[in-house]
Motif scaffolding. Structure first.
Motif, PDB file in Angstrom:
ATOM      1  N   LEU A 110       0.845  -1.149   0.240  1.00 12.48           N
ATOM      2  CA  LEU A 110       0.389   0.357   0.262  1.00 12.48           C
ATOM      3  C   LEU A 110       0.830   1.659  -0.079  1.00 12.48           C
ATOM      4  O   LEU A 110       0.452   2.313  -0.357  1.00 12.48           O
ATOM      5  CB  LEU A 110      -1.037  -0.029   1.213  1.00 12.48           C
ATOM      6  N   ASP A 111       2.054   1.823   0.756  1.00 13.73           N
ATOM      7  CA  ASP A 111       2.668   2.272   0.866  1.00 13.73           C
ATOM      8  C   ASP A 111       3.934   1.892   1.148  1.00 13.73           C
ATOM      9  O   ASP A 111       3.944   1.616   1.998  1.00 13.73           O
ATOM     10  CB  ASP A 111       2.159   3.194   1.913  1.00 13.73           C
ATOM     11  N   VAL A 112       5.582   2.414   0.660  1.00 14.48           N
ATOM     12  CA  VAL A 112       6.523   2.264   1.575  1.00 14.48           C
ATOM     13  C   VAL A 112       7.340   3.934   1.320  1.00 14.48           C
ATOM     14  O   VAL A 112       7.306   4.925   0.758  1.00 14.48           O
ATOM     15  CB  VAL A 112       8.105   1.580   0.750  1.00 14.48           C
ATOM     16  N   VAL A 113       7.898   4.014   2.678  1.00 17.01           N
ATOM     17  CA  VAL A 113       8.004   5.638   3.113  1.00 17.01           C
ATOM     18  C   VAL A 113       9.538   5.598   3.648  1.00 17.01           C
ATOM     19  O   VAL A 113       8.968   5.155   4.877  1.00 17.01           O
ATOM     20  CB  VAL A 113       7.513   6.825   3.503  1.00 17.01           C
ATOM     21  N   ASN A 114      10.826   5.763   2.790  1.00 19.69           N
ATOM     22  CA  ASN A 114      11.901   5.418   3.145  1.00 19.69           C
ATOM     23  C   ASN A 114      11.860   4.160   3.725  1.00 19.69           C
ATOM     24  O   ASN A 114      12.441   3.444   3.442  1.00 19.69           O
ATOM     25  CB  ASN A 114      12.194   6.536   4.580  1.00 19.69           C
ATOM     26  N   ASP A 115      12.097   3.893   5.490  1.00 17.62           N
ATOM     27  CA  ASP A 115      12.199   2.799   6.412  1.00 17.62           C
ATOM     28  C   ASP A 115      10.665   2.149   6.707  1.00 17.62           C
ATOM     29  O   ASP A 115      11.300   0.844   7.837  1.00 17.62           O
ATOM     30  CB  ASP A 115      13.263   3.220   6.778  1.00 17.62           C
ATOM     31  N   ILE A 116       9.889   2.108   5.949  1.00 14.97           N
ATOM     32  CA  ILE A 116       8.273   1.566   6.494  1.00 14.97           C
ATOM     33  C   ILE A 116       7.693   1.874   5.274  1.00 14.97           C
ATOM     34  O   ILE A 116       7.709   2.103   4.435  1.00 14.97           O
ATOM     35  CB  ILE A 116       7.662   3.027   7.818  1.00 14.97           C
ATOM     36  N   ALA A 117       6.121   0.891   6.290  1.00 17.62           N
ATOM     37  CA  ALA A 117       6.061  -0.246   4.354  1.00 17.62           C
ATOM     38  C   ALA A 117       4.612   0.002   5.276  1.00 17.62           C
ATOM     39  O   ALA A 117       4.625  -0.622   6.163  1.00 17.62           O
ATOM     40  CB  ALA A 117       6.827  -0.997   4.050  1.00 17.62           C
ATOM     41  N   VAL A 118       3.250   0.166   4.618  1.00 15.88           N
ATOM     42  CA  VAL A 118       2.417  -0.594   5.307  1.00 15.88           C
ATOM     43  C   VAL A 118       1.992  -2.037   3.623  1.00 15.88           C
ATOM     44  O   VAL A 118       1.740  -1.414   2.224  1.00 15.88           O
ATOM     45  CB  VAL A 118       1.414   0.162   5.018  1.00 15.88           C
ATOM     46  N   ILE A 119       1.702  -3.426   4.464  1.00 18.62           N
ATOM     47  CA  ILE A 119       0.643  -3.968   3.604  1.00 18.62           C
ATOM     48  C   ILE A 119      -0.506  -4.049   3.695  1.00 18.62           C
ATOM     49  O   ILE A 119      -0.231  -4.431   4.112  1.00 18.62           O
ATOM     50  CB  ILE A 119       2.072  -4.930   2.830  1.00 18.62           C
ATOM     51  N   ARG A 120      -1.301  -4.937   2.595  1.00 16.95           N
ATOM     52  CA  ARG A 120      -2.118  -5.814   3.093  1.00 16.95           C
ATOM     53  C   ARG A 120      -2.345  -7.245   2.333  1.00 16.95           C
ATOM     54  O   ARG A 120      -1.838  -7.140   1.751  1.00 16.95           O
ATOM     55  CB  ARG A 120      -3.069  -5.081   2.260  1.00 16.95           C
ATOM     56  N   ILE A 121      -2.528  -7.316   3.218  1.00 17.62           N
ATOM     57  CA  ILE A 121      -2.425  -9.365   2.950  1.00 17.62           C
ATOM     58  C   ILE A 121      -4.255  -9.919   2.895  1.00 17.62           C
ATOM     59  O   ILE A 121      -4.864  -9.964   4.034  1.00 17.62           O
ATOM     60  CB  ILE A 121      -1.821 -10.165   3.748  1.00 17.62           C
ATOM     61  N   THR A 122      -4.100 -10.065   1.553  1.00 18.62           N
ATOM     62  CA  THR A 122      -6.420 -11.053   1.536  1.00 18.62           C
ATOM     63  C   THR A 122      -6.220 -12.687   1.123  1.00 18.62           C
ATOM     64  O   THR A 122      -5.192 -12.940   0.547  1.00 18.62           O
ATOM     65  CB  THR A 122      -6.997 -10.221   0.172  1.00 18.62           C
ATOM     66  N   MET A 123      -6.881 -13.217   2.353  1.00 20.82           N
ATOM     67  CA  MET A 123      -6.502 -14.684   2.649  1.00 20.82           C
ATOM     68  C   MET A 123      -7.869 -15.381   2.349  1.00 20.82           C
ATOM     69  O   MET A 123      -9.174 -15.207   3.589  1.00 20.82           O
ATOM     70  CB  MET A 123      -5.563 -15.159   4.215  1.00 20.82           C
ATOM     71  N   GLU A 124      -7.697 -16.146   2.029  1.00 20.08           N
ATOM     72  CA  GLU A 124      -9.231 -16.492   1.706  1.00 20.08           C
ATOM     73  C   GLU A 124      -8.727 -18.251   1.717  1.00 20.08           C
ATOM     74  O   GLU A 124      -7.757 -19.033   1.492  1.00 20.08           O
ATOM     75  CB  GLU A 124      -9.630 -16.855   0.146  1.00 20.08           C
ATOM     76  N   TYR A 167      -8.420 -20.217   4.584  1.00 19.33           N
ATOM     77  CA  TYR A 167      -7.290 -20.307   6.180  1.00 19.33           C
ATOM     78  C   TYR A 167      -7.947 -20.772   7.200  1.00 19.33           C
ATOM     79  O   TYR A 167      -9.325 -20.420   7.910  1.00 19.33           O
ATOM     80  CB  TYR A 167      -6.607 -19.050   6.660  1.00 19.33           C
ATOM     81  N   ALA A 168      -7.829 -22.249   7.191  1.00 19.25           N
ATOM     82  CA  ALA A 168      -8.528 -23.061   8.038  1.00 19.25           C
ATOM     83  C   ALA A 168      -9.905 -22.363   8.072  1.00 19.25           C
ATOM     84  O   ALA A 168     -10.768 -22.042   8.716  1.00 19.25           O
ATOM     85  CB  ALA A 168      -8.380 -22.814   9.678  1.00 19.25           C
ATOM     86  N   ASP A 169     -10.768 -22.298   6.637  1.00 20.33           N
ATOM     87  CA  ASP A 169     -12.196 -22.149   6.981  1.00 20.33           C
ATOM     88  C   ASP A 169     -12.655 -20.836   6.552  1.00 20.33           C
ATOM     89  O   ASP A 169     -13.477 -20.847   6.617  1.00 20.33           O
ATOM     90  CB  ASP A 169     -13.247 -23.204   6.919  1.00 20.33           C
ATOM     91  N   ASN A 170     -11.593 -20.274   7.249  1.00 20.46           N
ATOM     92  CA  ASN A 170     -12.313 -18.641   7.198  1.00 20.46           C
ATOM     93  C   ASN A 170     -11.898 -17.637   6.200  1.00 20.46           C
ATOM     94  O   ASN A 170     -10.189 -18.081   5.381  1.00 20.46           O
ATOM     95  CB  ASN A 170     -12.331 -18.086   8.517  1.00 20.46           C
ATOM     96  N   ASP A 171     -11.976 -16.214   6.181  1.00 19.43           N
ATOM     97  CA  ASP A 171     -11.012 -15.189   5.156  1.00 19.43           C
ATOM     98  C   ASP A 171     -11.122 -14.796   5.889  1.00 19.43           C
ATOM     99  O   ASP A 171     -11.460 -13.872   6.858  1.00 19.43           O
ATOM    100  CB  ASP A 171     -12.484 -14.774   4.257  1.00 19.43           C
ATOM    101  N   TYR A 172      -9.380 -13.546   5.974  1.00 24.58           N
ATOM    102  CA  TYR A 172      -9.368 -12.354   6.750  1.00 24.58           C
ATOM    103  C   TYR A 172      -8.540 -11.327   5.304  1.00 24.58           C
ATOM    104  O   TYR A 172      -7.770 -12.147   4.645  1.00 24.58           O
ATOM    105  CB  TYR A 172      -8.282 -13.221   7.051  1.00 24.58           C
ATOM    106  N   VAL A 173      -8.534 -10.328   6.528  1.00 29.44           N
ATOM    107  CA  VAL A 173      -7.925  -9.284   5.999  1.00 29.44           C
ATOM    108  C   VAL A 173      -6.864  -8.908   6.416  1.00 29.44           C
ATOM    109  O   VAL A 173      -7.666  -7.815   8.133  1.00 29.44           O
ATOM    110  CB  VAL A 173      -8.836  -7.809   5.139  1.00 29.44           C
TER     111      VAL A 173
END
Length: 112
Positions: A68-82, A84-90
């Protein structure tokens, strides 16, 4: 998002893929490699994640990673998982780049 260096992109994706690989294999030790030693999950100690993954075991999880974003030495990512143990997560992961590379310092997640 400002353009990021290819090396940073590859290293961030490697961290995300370690996380997904550990979830697929049900192996908290694999996931542990992606996280900073003082990381948190929804404000709790990260060890709860490692223990939960070990307890769940191998899964058929499918995941998509978005940087989602990277600024210098920090980053934010999103992982969408379907499936996983019969559940879906973000998951949203905040990463920090230190001398030994990128590590996840915080994870928050919700089901959908």
């Amino acid at each position: 998002m400002k353009d990021i260096h290819l090396k940073d992109y590859e290293e961030i994706m490697k961290v995300a893929n370690l996380y997904l690989d550990g979830c697929q294999k049900g192996n908290g030790d694999i996931i542990k490699q992606a996280f900073h030693k003082n990381a948190t999950i929804n404000g709790n100690p990260i060890q709860t994640l490692f223990d939960g993954v070990d307890e769940t075991g191998a899964t058929n999880v499918k995941g998509r990673v978005d940087i989602l974003d990277v600024v210098n030495d920090i980053a934010v990512i999103r992982i969408t998982m379907e499936e996983y143990a019969d559940n879906d997560y973000v998951d949203f992961h905040v990463l920090r780049k230190e001398e030994d590379g990128w590590k996840i310092v915080a994870k928050v997640f919700t089901g959908f």
